[in-house]
Design a protein around this motif. Structure first.
Motif, PDB file in Angstrom:
ATOM      1  N   TYR A  38       0.834  -1.215   0.000  1.00 20.06           N
ATOM      2  CA  TYR A  38       0.000   0.000   0.000  1.00 20.06           C
ATOM      3  C   TYR A  38       0.859   1.252   0.000  1.00 20.06           C
ATOM      4  N   LYS A 117      -2.745   2.291   3.459  1.00 18.31           N
ATOM      5  CA  LYS A 117      -3.931   2.166   4.325  1.00 18.31           C
ATOM      6  C   LYS A 117      -3.665   1.281   5.534  1.00 18.31           C
ATOM      7  N   GLU A 118      -2.734   0.353   5.401  1.00 17.13           N
ATOM      8  CA  GLU A 118      -2.300  -0.486   6.518  1.00 17.13           C
ATOM      9  C   GLU A 118      -1.063  -1.220   6.061  1.00 17.13           C
ATOM     10  N   SER A 125      -3.855  -0.397  10.468  1.00 16.14           N
ATOM     11  CA  SER A 125      -4.441   0.857   9.937  1.00 16.14           C
ATOM     12  C   SER A 125      -4.474   1.941  11.006  1.00 16.14           C
ATOM     13  N   TYR A 139      -7.436  14.271   8.489  1.00 22.44           N
ATOM     14  CA  TYR A 139      -7.010  12.935   8.060  1.00 22.44           C
ATOM     15  C   TYR A 139      -8.098  12.319   7.196  1.00 22.44           C
ATOM     16  N   ILE A 140      -7.709  11.889   6.012  1.00 18.79           N
ATOM     17  CA  ILE A 140      -8.640  11.145   5.161  1.00 18.79           C
ATOM     18  C   ILE A 140      -8.074   9.738   5.018  1.00 18.79           C
ATOM     19  N   SER A 141      -8.857   8.757   5.454  1.00 15.42           N
ATOM     20  CA  SER A 141      -8.367   7.381   5.423  1.00 15.42           C
ATOM     21  C   SER A 141      -8.949   6.643   4.229  1.00 15.42           C
ATOM     22  N   LEU A 142      -8.274   5.562   3.826  1.00  9.16           N
ATOM     23  CA  LEU A 142      -8.760   4.674   2.764  1.00  9.16           C
ATOM     24  C   LEU A 142      -9.056   5.435   1.480  1.00  9.16           C
ATOM     25  N   ARG A 157     -12.799   8.754  -0.700  1.00  6.37           N
ATOM     26  CA  ARG A 157     -12.469   7.700   0.257  1.00  6.37           C
ATOM     27  C   ARG A 157     -13.556   6.633   0.241  1.00  6.37           C
ATOM     28  N   GLU A 158     -13.154   5.424   0.628  1.00  3.28           N
ATOM     29  CA  GLU A 158     -14.097   4.317   0.625  1.00  3.28           C
ATOM     30  C   GLU A 158     -14.966   4.375   1.875  1.00  3.28           C
ATOM     31  N   ILE A 159     -16.266   4.170   1.692  1.00  2.94           N
ATOM     32  CA  ILE A 159     -17.168   3.989   2.830  1.00  2.94           C
ATOM     33  C   ILE A 159     -17.888   2.662   2.592  1.00  2.94           C
ATOM     34  N   GLU A 163     -18.598   5.245  -1.944  1.00  6.54           N
ATOM     35  CA  GLU A 163     -17.479   6.158  -1.735  1.00  6.54           C
ATOM     36  C   GLU A 163     -17.967   7.552  -1.441  1.00  6.54           C
ATOM     37  N   GLU A 164     -17.085   8.319  -0.823  1.00  5.88           N
ATOM     38  CA  GLU A 164     -17.417   9.676  -0.411  1.00  5.88           C
ATOM     39  C   GLU A 164     -16.339  10.590  -0.974  1.00  5.88           C
ATOM     40  N   LYS A 178      -5.959   1.015  -3.059  1.00  5.78           N
ATOM     41  CA  LYS A 178      -6.215   0.738  -4.469  1.00  5.78           C
ATOM     42  C   LYS A 178      -7.027   1.848  -5.130  1.00  5.78           C
TER      43      LYS A 178
ATOM     44  N   SER B  72     -12.559  13.237  11.172  1.00  4.70           N
ATOM     45  CA  SER B  72     -11.935  12.493  12.271  1.00  4.70           C
ATOM     46  C   SER B  72     -11.326  13.416  13.318  1.00  4.70           C
ATOM     47  N   MET B  97     -14.944   1.289   8.087  1.00  4.91           N
ATOM     48  CA  MET B  97     -14.252   2.374   7.381  1.00  4.91           C
ATOM     49  C   MET B  97     -14.076   3.608   8.273  1.00  4.91           C
ATOM     50  N   ALA B 101     -10.594   5.355  10.695  1.00  7.08           N
ATOM     51  CA  ALA B 101     -10.126   6.744  10.692  1.00  7.08           C
ATOM     52  C   ALA B 101     -10.108   7.315  12.105  1.00  7.08           C
ATOM     53  N   ARG B 105      -6.926   7.783  15.955  1.00  8.72           N
ATOM     54  CA  ARG B 105      -6.781   9.218  16.265  1.00  8.72           C
ATOM     55  C   ARG B 105      -7.084   9.474  17.725  1.00  8.72           C
ATOM     56  N   SER B 186     -19.799  14.874  -1.818  1.00 11.22           N
ATOM     57  CA  SER B 186     -20.842  13.947  -2.254  1.00 11.22           C
ATOM     58  C   SER B 186     -20.538  12.566  -1.706  1.00 11.22           C
ATOM     59  N   ALA B 187     -21.564  11.743  -1.655  1.00 14.42           N
ATOM     60  CA  ALA B 187     -21.375  10.357  -1.237  1.00 14.42           C
ATOM     61  C   ALA B 187     -22.267   9.492  -2.108  1.00 14.42           C
ATOM     62  N   THR B 188     -21.718   8.402  -2.605  1.00 17.23           N
ATOM     63  CA  THR B 188     -22.537   7.486  -3.394  1.00 17.23           C
ATOM     64  C   THR B 188     -22.503   6.131  -2.718  1.00 17.23           C
TER      65      THR B 188
END
Lengths: 247, 321
Positions: A38, A117-118, A125, A139-142, A157-159, A163-164, A178, B72, B97, B101, B105, B186-188
């Motif tokens: 990563y 990411k880890e 992580s 901080y933005i993770s993933l 980022r992945e949720i 995604e967001e 990735k 976060s 997810m 984060a 922290r 935005s979020a999808t």
């Protein structure tokens, strides 16, 4: 624009996982060591891409590790990056590592700090989040995508299940996965050039770790596969329903 | 001395993985002879008091428009005030997810010992150690925590949901919420589908399926079972399937109750992402495929013949003719 890319040394993805000293240490002898994928494929390559777009960008690599981490630092420098810093400490625990990285990041005044990411060994992580807190940065993770427009970063980022897209002003700490970039292979020019790039060694700051590894264990061996005839998939469904009771 | 569980939410819905974290935190509290309470930042469209049935007696709630989306840094400041205010000594997150984060922290801010990816209740017989997954599922480590405050993030699908009786008391916590530094543009979310990391059943396809046009049967089987779909790395790299379906060492790691691998040979990097699955089924025409060694059930055969027959059998089982 100054970017700090944090890298870590991990066993190769195909390495045999075994433990010594009464299951308290990873059996590292004879293991092929690599840059944590990563860190390499996503964090470092994305930083290199940003430098290709804006050649005034400076990339520093940092790792916390003893002298045996230098081969992977040179390999990372062969891919790109202007100079590397090795903090001469052992991997005591995530808080210890994050604190060392934070010290380097404070000294260097970076606009952007990338981590993977880890790591594929401890799967914590934890470093990115801890580092961001110690530096009091967002901080933005993933992160799967990263773009820069002046001093504003747009990061995807992945949720869960999607995604967001976030916007944040620099400086920021980002953990990469990735989607950020594609793996690269160092070329001969890069490998030759890496030998003469500066590699600074710093002594660690005094930090007490907050956790320790008491022991490792391997998962119990599987009982063995129960094979069902290809002519009778209905029997497989029956077994899953009545024996394994998974649906 | 209590255990405090962080309730994660998105789109005003509580995440299933947070319910697992509540059950884990409640079980830990019983083990320690103390109480379990939870904390929610923001608001949700759900009956919070009903979460009492998972074993928490009180839910602290911090209100604020800025708390509907994760920042976060901002959330950490709020939680760092809340933890001492509630007297909690152990804080439990889901290692989902948002948990990934937030939990580290908070640990750095509170100088709390932190274990991410816990897979079992702590051993508190002498000291406090937590079993976590390491080496991408190929081993476990027992991590000892010696700090006064401890933070644990629980791997999704690692602790069973159990329910009893009881209503939780809702306790508003008055903590000033600062300005966010992260702006969510935005979020999808793929609607109607089970998120892979939360799925209990997963049907996954590999290169053996030959092309994206052949995924119909994978999707049909998944839909009948209420399963999520996944794929191997070559399939994601070839853009046959979206990247967020890629499970394995460099994709996502999952631990469903059932993982059905169709036309996947089972390279060590793929196994790393799925070997915590409770039951593994492998359909592959190559009897030498390494995946069979890691499987519980298997069929050596052509997926294009076997899978349609599996679909028929599931339909019969579910009474769909």
């Amino acid at each position: 624009m100054k970017i700090l890319v944090c890298i870590s040394k991990t066993p190769d993805t195909t390495a045999k996982i075994a433990f010594t000293d009464n299951n308290t240490k990873f059996a590292g002898d004879g293991v092929q060591w690599i840059i944590n994928p990563y860190d390499e494929w996503y964090a470092l390559v994305r930083a290199i891409e940003l430098k290709e777009k804006d050649p005034a960008t400076v990339i520093h690599l940092v790792t916390v590790g003893l002298a045996d981490t230098e081969p992977i630092i040179r390999k990372a420098l062969a891919l790109g990056g202007d100079e590397a810093i090795r903090v001469n400490g052992e991997n005591a625990d995530p808080f210890y590592i994050a604190s060392q990285l934070a010290e380097v990041a404070r000294q260097g005044g970076y606009d952007l700090v990338f981590t993977g990411k880890e790591t594929i060994d401890y799967n914590g992580s934890a470093i990115g989040g801890m580092l961001a807190e110690l530096l009091d940065m967002p901080y933005i993770s993933l992160a799967a995508k990263f773009d820069l427009n002046g001093s504003v970063a747009t990061i995807v980022r992945e949720i869960e299940g999607g995604e967001e897209t976030d916007e944040v002003n620099l400086p920021v700490v980002v953990s990469c996965q990735k989607g950020m970039a594609e793996q690269r292979i160092p070329n001969m020019k890069g490998i030759m050039g890496a030998r003469s790039k500066p590699l600074k060694v710093l002594e660690p700051v005094a930090i007490a770790p907050l956790t320790s590894i008491a022991s490792f264990e391997l998962p119990p061996a599987k009982a063995g596969v129960k094979l069902v005839s290809a002519d009778n998939p209905a029997e497989l469904i029956r077994l899953l329903h009545e024996e394994a009771k998974v649906f | 001395m209590s255990v405090l569980i962080y309730i994660d939410h998105s789109e005003a819905q509580i995440k299933k993985s947070s319910l697992e974290a509540i059950c884990y935190g409640a079980a830990l509290a019983r083990q320690l002879g103390t109480g379990a309470e939870a904390i929610l930042l923001g608001t949700v469209n759900e009956d919070l008091a009903a979460l009492g049935k998972y074993g928490v007696t009180r839910i602290y709630q911090v209100a604020g428009e800025a708390l509907q989306h994760l920042d976060s840094g901002l959330f950490t400041k709020v939680l760092a005030e809340a933890v001492p205010a509630t007297g909690a000594k152990v804080v439990v997150f889901s290692n989902n997810m948002n948990g990934k984060a937030l939990a580290p922290r908070l640990a750095a801010r509170l100088k709390a010992g932190f274990v991410s990816g816990a897979v079992a209740l702590p051993d508190t017989a002498s000291g406090f150690s937590v079993k976590k997954s390491v080496f991408s599922g190929k081993a476990f480590a027992h991590i000892s925590l010696k700090t006064d405050i401890k933070i644990i993030s629980l791997n999704p699908n690692s602790f069973p949901l159990t329910t009893g009786e009881g209503k939780a008391e809702i306790a508003p916590l008055n903590i000033a919420v600062g300005a966010p530094k992260v702006k969510v543009v935005s979020a999808t979310q793929s609607t109607g589908q089970v998120p892979l990391t939360e799925a209990e059943l997963v049907v996954s396809g590999g290169r053996g399926l030959k092309g994206p046009e052949n995924w119909g049967m994978v999707e049909e089987l998944a839909k009948l079972l209420g399963a999520a779909t996944a794929c191997s790395r070559p399939v994601a790299d070839a853009h046959w399937r979206p990247h967020n379906e890629h499970v394995g060492q460099t994709g996502i790691a999952i631990a469903p109750n059932l993982y059905i691998a169709i036309g996947i040979s089972g390279a060590i990097q793929h196994l790393a992402g799925v070997n915590r699955s409770k039951t593994i089924v492998v359909i592959n025409k190559d009897p030498e495929a390494p995946f069979f060694k890691a499987a519980d059930y298997g069929i050596v055969g052509d997926a294009f013949e076997v899978v349609p027959k599996m679909i028929e059998a599931v339909k019969k089982l579910k009474g769909i003719v």
